[in-house]
Scaffold this active site. Structure first.
Site, short mmCIF file in Angstrom:
data_model
loop_
_atom_site.label_atom_id
_atom_site.label_comp_id
_atom_site.label_asym_id
_atom_site.label_seq_id
_atom_site.Cartn_x
_atom_site.Cartn_y
_atom_site.Cartn_z
N SER A 29 -30.68 15.79 -10.85
CA SER A 29 -29.87 14.67 -11.34
C SER A 29 -29.56 14.78 -12.83
O SER A 29 -30.49 14.86 -13.64
CB SER A 29 -30.62 13.34 -11.16
OG SER A 29 -30.62 12.94 -9.84
N HIS A 60 -24.55 14.50 -8.78
CA HIS A 60 -24.74 15.80 -8.12
C HIS A 60 -23.37 16.29 -7.63
O HIS A 60 -22.82 15.76 -6.68
CB HIS A 60 -25.67 15.65 -6.91
CG HIS A 60 -27.08 15.31 -7.27
ND1 HIS A 60 -28.07 16.25 -7.38
CD2 HIS A 60 -27.66 14.13 -7.56
CE1 HIS A 60 -29.21 15.65 -7.70
NE2 HIS A 60 -28.99 14.36 -7.83
N HIS A 82 -30.68 16.35 -0.65
CA HIS A 82 -31.98 15.68 -0.54
C HIS A 82 -32.23 15.26 0.91
O HIS A 82 -31.30 14.97 1.64
CB HIS A 82 -32.01 14.42 -1.41
CG HIS A 82 -31.77 14.66 -2.86
ND1 HIS A 82 -30.50 14.74 -3.39
CD2 HIS A 82 -32.61 14.81 -3.90
CE1 HIS A 82 -30.59 14.95 -4.69
NE2 HIS A 82 -31.85 15.00 -5.04
N TYR A 84 -33.40 12.43 1.69
CA TYR A 84 -33.04 11.01 1.86
C TYR A 84 -31.57 10.81 2.19
O TYR A 84 -31.16 9.73 2.61
CB TYR A 84 -33.45 10.17 0.63
CG TYR A 84 -32.78 10.53 -0.67
CD1 TYR A 84 -31.43 10.26 -0.89
CD2 TYR A 84 -33.50 11.11 -1.70
CE1 TYR A 84 -30.82 10.57 -2.10
CE2 TYR A 84 -32.92 11.43 -2.91
CZ TYR A 84 -31.57 11.17 -3.10
OH TYR A 84 -30.98 11.48 -4.29
N GLU A 85 -30.76 11.85 2.01
CA GLU A 85 -29.35 11.74 2.38
C GLU A 85 -29.18 11.85 3.90
O GLU A 85 -28.08 11.63 4.42
CB GLU A 85 -28.54 12.84 1.71
CG GLU A 85 -28.46 12.70 0.20
CD GLU A 85 -27.82 13.92 -0.44
OE1 GLU A 85 -26.60 14.01 -0.44
OE2 GLU A 85 -28.56 14.79 -0.94
N ALA A 112 -35.21 15.41 -11.75
CA ALA A 112 -35.52 14.22 -12.53
C ALA A 112 -36.71 13.57 -11.84
O ALA A 112 -36.77 13.54 -10.62
CB ALA A 112 -34.32 13.27 -12.52
N MET A 210 -38.11 12.92 -5.60
CA MET A 210 -37.63 12.94 -4.21
C MET A 210 -37.05 14.29 -3.81
O MET A 210 -36.20 14.36 -2.92
CB MET A 210 -36.58 11.84 -4.03
CG MET A 210 -37.02 10.45 -4.46
SD MET A 210 -35.68 9.27 -4.36
CE MET A 210 -36.38 7.88 -5.29
N SER A 211 -37.49 15.35 -4.46
CA SER A 211 -36.89 16.66 -4.15
C SER A 211 -37.90 17.78 -4.41
O SER A 211 -39.10 17.54 -4.48
CB SER A 211 -35.65 16.88 -5.03
OG SER A 211 -36.03 17.01 -6.39
N ASN A 234 -38.21 8.23 -16.54
CA ASN A 234 -38.70 6.84 -16.56
C ASN A 234 -40.19 6.82 -16.25
O ASN A 234 -40.72 7.78 -15.69
CB ASN A 234 -37.95 6.01 -15.50
CG ASN A 234 -38.10 6.60 -14.10
OD1 ASN A 234 -37.39 7.54 -13.72
ND2 ASN A 234 -39.04 6.08 -13.35
N HIS A 246 -30.74 3.90 -10.93
CA HIS A 246 -30.30 5.29 -10.95
C HIS A 246 -29.58 5.57 -12.29
O HIS A 246 -29.62 6.67 -12.81
CB HIS A 246 -29.37 5.56 -9.76
CG HIS A 246 -28.99 7.00 -9.60
ND1 HIS A 246 -29.93 8.00 -9.45
CD2 HIS A 246 -27.79 7.62 -9.57
CE1 HIS A 246 -29.32 9.17 -9.33
NE2 HIS A 246 -28.01 8.96 -9.40
N1 HPA Z 1 -39.47 7.88 -8.55
C1 HPA Z 1 -38.97 8.78 -7.70
N2 HPA Z 1 -38.01 9.64 -8.03
C2 HPA Z 1 -37.54 9.59 -9.28
C3 HPA Z 1 -38.02 8.67 -10.23
C4 HPA Z 1 -39.03 7.75 -9.83
O1 HPA Z 1 -39.51 6.91 -10.61
N3 HPA Z 1 -37.32 8.88 -11.37
C5 HPA Z 1 -36.47 9.91 -11.13
N4 HPA Z 1 -36.59 10.34 -9.87
#
Ligand code: HPA
Length: 271
Positions: A29, A60, A82, A84-85, A112, A210-211, A234, A246
């Protein structure tokens, strides 16, 4: 399965002529900028390659960029797919195995991620030393093709110690601070609850995302050397006040991505 890989790889090989990219990079990301540093790029949107899964997330782009970076031939995936897609884990396997078939021996993964540690603030870079697969899915499930890799692949050094040392060296030379830590993967797409963040930290993870884990598993299985860096965008949910978006993820990734781009360019040039 082998036929499927060959069909996709042949389409890519046709488009890139004699180029044999030894290093493949998957950009997370907001990290697509690295692809813009490639000289004389050949750009192939995923949509032009029959059989490839399409990326659907904002931030992306969904294309391959092939060309020279730091004097070496590289292939960047700008926009990953991903779980989740809704993509089947086998689609991620197909993509990574295709990279190997096109010539890549090294797989450089970026993502990320959210921090699970107070001393890993947003904007930090974390070299992945190991991972925890908490996604509940595994792209290696199913019949195993021994021509690709073993049924029970060893993961005791999933992230190549040799390449990690080189990334650390590249970061030092660029004057970029790089921490090391363990990445835990959830399936997403929701950000975690504060209770989950608390649990992940207790499990020994340093960052959550998530990847990456599926690509690492497939890369190691088929004999690629894998290395990965997380851009911390974050703090995990509940570690600070306020909700996660996001948008925030993309913004922090932008800043740290510039540093990571320099580290990767140096890593490739000196590899
Ligand atoms: N959690 C999961 N995936 C992420 C996060 C998060 O806080 N930040 C960026 N990708």
């Amino acid at each position: 399965m082998n036929e499927e890989i060959k069909l996709i790889a042949d389409q890519i090989k046709k488009k890139i002529g004699g180029i044999k990219p030894e290093i493949a990079l998957i950009l997370g990301s907001g990290l697509g900028g690295l692809a813009d540093m490639i000289e004389n790029p050949v750009v192939i949107p995923y949509s032009e390659i029959e059989g490839l899964p399409r990326s659907t997330v904002s931030g992306h782009a969904g294309r391959m960029v092939i060309g020279k970076l730091g004097g070496k031939d590289v292939l960047c995936l700008q926009g990953r797919v991903h779980l989740y897609e809704g993509h089947a884990p086998s689609k991620i396997a197909l993509l990574v195995r295709t990279l190997k078939e096109v010539g890549a021996k090294t797989l450089f993964l970026t993502n990320a991620a959210g921090s699970l540690r107070k001393d890993l603030p947003p904007g930090s870079l974390m070299l992945i030393s190991d991972h925890i697969n908490y996604a509940g899915l595994n792209p290696l499930i199913g019949p195993n093709d021994e021509n690709i890799g073993p049924r029970f692949p060893d993961m005791s050094q999933a992230y190549s110690p040799e390449l990690r040392a080189k990334v650390i060296e590249a970061a030092e030379k660029e004057g970029v601070s790089l921490k090391e830590g363990i990445y835990i993967m959830t399936s997403g797409p929701n950000f975690e609850t504060p209770a989950e963040i608390n649990m992940f930290a207790r499990l020994g993870a340093d960052a959550v995302g998530m990847s990456t884990v599926p690509e690492t598993l497939v890369g190691v299985h088929c004999g690629m050397k894998v290395v990965g860096v997380s851009v911390i965008t974050n703090y995990g949910a509940g570690m600070t006040a306020g909700a996660l978006t996001h948008g925030e993820t993309i913004e922090q990734a932008d800043k740290a991505a510039k540093k990571l781009e320099r580290v990767i360019a140096r890593f490739i040039a000196e590899k």
